[in-house]
Design a protein around this motif. Sequence first.
Motif, mmCIF file in Angstrom:
data_model
loop_
_atom_site.group_PDB
_atom_site.id
_atom_site.type_symbol
_atom_site.label_atom_id
_atom_site.label_comp_id
_atom_site.label_asym_id
_atom_site.label_seq_id
_atom_site.Cartn_x
_atom_site.Cartn_y
_atom_site.Cartn_z
ATOM 1 N N GLU A 106 0.744 -1.053 0.140
ATOM 2 C CA GLU A 106 0.075 0.006 -0.084
ATOM 3 C C GLU A 106 1.010 1.244 0.046
ATOM 4 O OE1 GLU A 106 -2.973 0.094 3.116
ATOM 5 O OE2 GLU A 106 -3.651 -2.044 2.594
ATOM 6 N N GLN A 107 1.510 1.363 -0.918
ATOM 7 C CA GLN A 107 2.510 2.508 -1.064
ATOM 8 C C GLN A 107 1.935 3.805 -1.106
ATOM 9 O OE1 GLN A 107 5.750 2.185 -1.269
ATOM 10 N NE2 GLN A 107 5.345 -0.055 -0.801
ATOM 11 N N THR A 108 0.699 4.196 -1.292
ATOM 12 C CA THR A 108 -0.095 5.446 -1.170
ATOM 13 C C THR A 108 -0.324 5.849 0.280
ATOM 14 O OG1 THR A 108 -2.272 4.215 -1.483
ATOM 15 C CG2 THR A 108 -1.137 5.192 -3.488
ATOM 16 N N ARG A 109 -0.192 4.823 1.190
ATOM 17 C CA ARG A 109 -0.457 5.146 2.581
ATOM 18 C C ARG A 109 0.869 5.581 3.036
ATOM 19 N NH1 ARG A 109 -1.486 0.362 4.713
ATOM 20 N NH2 ARG A 109 0.143 0.218 6.107
ATOM 21 N N PRO A 110 0.760 6.724 3.899
ATOM 22 C CA PRO A 110 1.919 7.321 4.728
ATOM 23 C C PRO A 110 2.288 6.034 5.625
ATOM 24 C CG PRO A 110 0.554 8.883 4.930
ATOM 25 C CD PRO A 110 -0.310 7.872 3.940
ATOM 26 N N GLU A 111 3.854 5.842 5.805
ATOM 27 C CA GLU A 111 4.194 4.360 6.587
ATOM 28 C C GLU A 111 4.447 4.790 8.118
ATOM 29 O OE1 GLU A 111 7.186 2.197 5.723
ATOM 30 O OE2 GLU A 111 7.355 2.696 3.631
ATOM 31 N N PHE A 112 4.652 6.234 8.508
ATOM 32 C CA PHE A 112 4.833 6.426 9.713
ATOM 33 C C PHE A 112 3.909 7.980 10.384
ATOM 34 C CE2 PHE A 112 8.463 3.994 8.433
ATOM 35 C CZ PHE A 112 8.331 3.191 9.598
ATOM 36 N N VAL A 113 3.747 7.899 11.509
ATOM 37 C CA VAL A 113 2.782 9.129 12.215
ATOM 38 C C VAL A 113 3.644 9.369 13.309
ATOM 39 C CG1 VAL A 113 0.747 10.083 12.980
ATOM 40 C CG2 VAL A 113 0.563 8.264 11.037
ATOM 41 N N THR A 114 3.854 10.810 13.463
ATOM 42 C CA THR A 114 4.607 11.211 14.766
ATOM 43 C C THR A 114 3.451 11.958 15.406
ATOM 44 O OG1 THR A 114 5.545 13.295 13.871
ATOM 45 C CG2 THR A 114 6.903 11.469 13.787
ATOM 46 N N ILE A 115 3.348 11.634 16.711
ATOM 47 C CA ILE A 115 2.310 12.322 17.517
ATOM 48 C C ILE A 115 3.279 13.116 18.647
ATOM 49 C CG2 ILE A 115 0.496 12.213 19.244
ATOM 50 C CD1 ILE A 115 -0.294 11.286 16.318
ATOM 51 N N THR A 116 3.063 14.358 18.693
ATOM 52 C CA THR A 116 3.849 15.390 19.676
ATOM 53 C C THR A 116 2.635 15.923 20.704
ATOM 54 O OG1 THR A 116 5.497 15.867 18.195
ATOM 55 C CG2 THR A 116 5.241 17.260 19.948
ATOM 56 N N THR A 117 2.735 15.362 21.713
ATOM 57 C CA THR A 117 2.119 16.070 22.833
ATOM 58 C C THR A 117 2.606 17.145 23.421
ATOM 59 O OG1 THR A 117 1.202 13.455 23.252
ATOM 60 C CG2 THR A 117 0.604 15.143 25.058
ATOM 61 N N MET A 118 1.924 18.280 23.331
ATOM 62 C CA MET A 118 2.426 19.644 23.855
ATOM 63 C C MET A 118 1.481 19.912 24.900
ATOM 64 S SD MET A 118 3.448 21.563 20.327
ATOM 65 C CE MET A 118 2.101 21.262 19.490
ATOM 66 N N HIS A 119 1.854 20.976 25.290
ATOM 67 C CA HIS A 119 1.055 21.767 26.688
ATOM 68 C C HIS A 119 0.983 23.297 26.382
ATOM 69 C CE1 HIS A 119 0.813 17.881 28.815
ATOM 70 N NE2 HIS A 119 1.830 17.558 28.343
#
Length: 272
Positions: free
Chosen positions: A26-39
Motif C-alpha cells: 500500500e505505497q499510497t499510505r503514509p508509513e509513519f505518524v509522529t504524535i507530539t503531545t504539547m501543553h
Amino acid sequence: MKTIKGLFVVLAGMLLLNSTSTIAQEQTRPEFVTITTMHWNMDNKDFKMEEWKAVEKEYLDKVTMNNEHVANASFYLHRMTPDNTEILYAQSYPSWEAMGKAADRNTELEKSAWPDEKARTAFMKKRDAYYSPKHSDEIYATMPHAKRMTTAPTKDMICYVRKGHFAYGEGNNEEFEATSKEYFDNVTSKNEYIKAYYPMAHAWGSDRTESVEAFFLDSMADLDKMFDRDTELFESHWKDEAARKGMEEKSAKYFDGRHGDYVYTYVAGLAK
C-alpha cells in the motif's frame, strides 16, 4: 458502551502483526505518524484562541504546506482527556527517511519565508510563547484497513482515540488477517457515523505494546450512535450467538484487556 467496542483494538492488534508486509503493498499510505503531545503555556495571560490559530496558520501556509516530506499534519485540542492543557500535533510521512528530511526542510523553508533573521526570530518566539517547554513524542506505524477522509473537513470534528495494548502469545497471521478484514469490511467501513478511521501501532516510543485508533465523527452526539451502529452491524453479520462468541474468542487472544479512551477536537483550519 456496548461490549462490541472491545473488538476495535483487538483487531488493530491483529493488524500490527501483519503491518510490515501489508505496508509494502500500500505505497499510497503514509508509513509513519509522529504524535507530539504539547501543553499550553499557562503563564500566557494574553492567550486568545483566534490569535494562536492565526500564528499556526501562517506557519502552516509558509512552511508545512510546502514541505514535500510531510504528507499530512493536524492539531487536536483537549476535549475529554485527563489533562486540559494538552494539545496534540500529528504529522504523517511516506517513509522513515522522510522524517529526518522533514526537519531539515522546515529550516530551509523558515529561512525562505522570513529571510530577515530578526523577523524570523521574532515570529518563532511569538509561536513558542503559546506552549510549555514540556512535550513528548511517539512514532507510530500506520496499519491497513483505514477508512480515509473522502474530502478535506471544512469545520472542526470530533476525534475519538482509543489506545489499547497487544498480547503477544498464541495466534497466527492467517487468522488475524482474515478476522480483521472481515470485521472492517462489515462493521467499521459500513458505519455511516465514522467519517474516517485510522489505526496505528507503536514504532518508536515508551510502550511497544501500544496501539492507537482514531475515529473521526461530525459531533459528540454521533459518538454513542457510532457504538450503537457498530453493535447493529456486528449482529447483522454474525447473526447468531455462537458466531458472535466465536469471533470474540478468536479476537481476544491478541489483546491484553487494557484500554484508554480520549476525545479531542480536530482543528479543521490548521491541517495539511
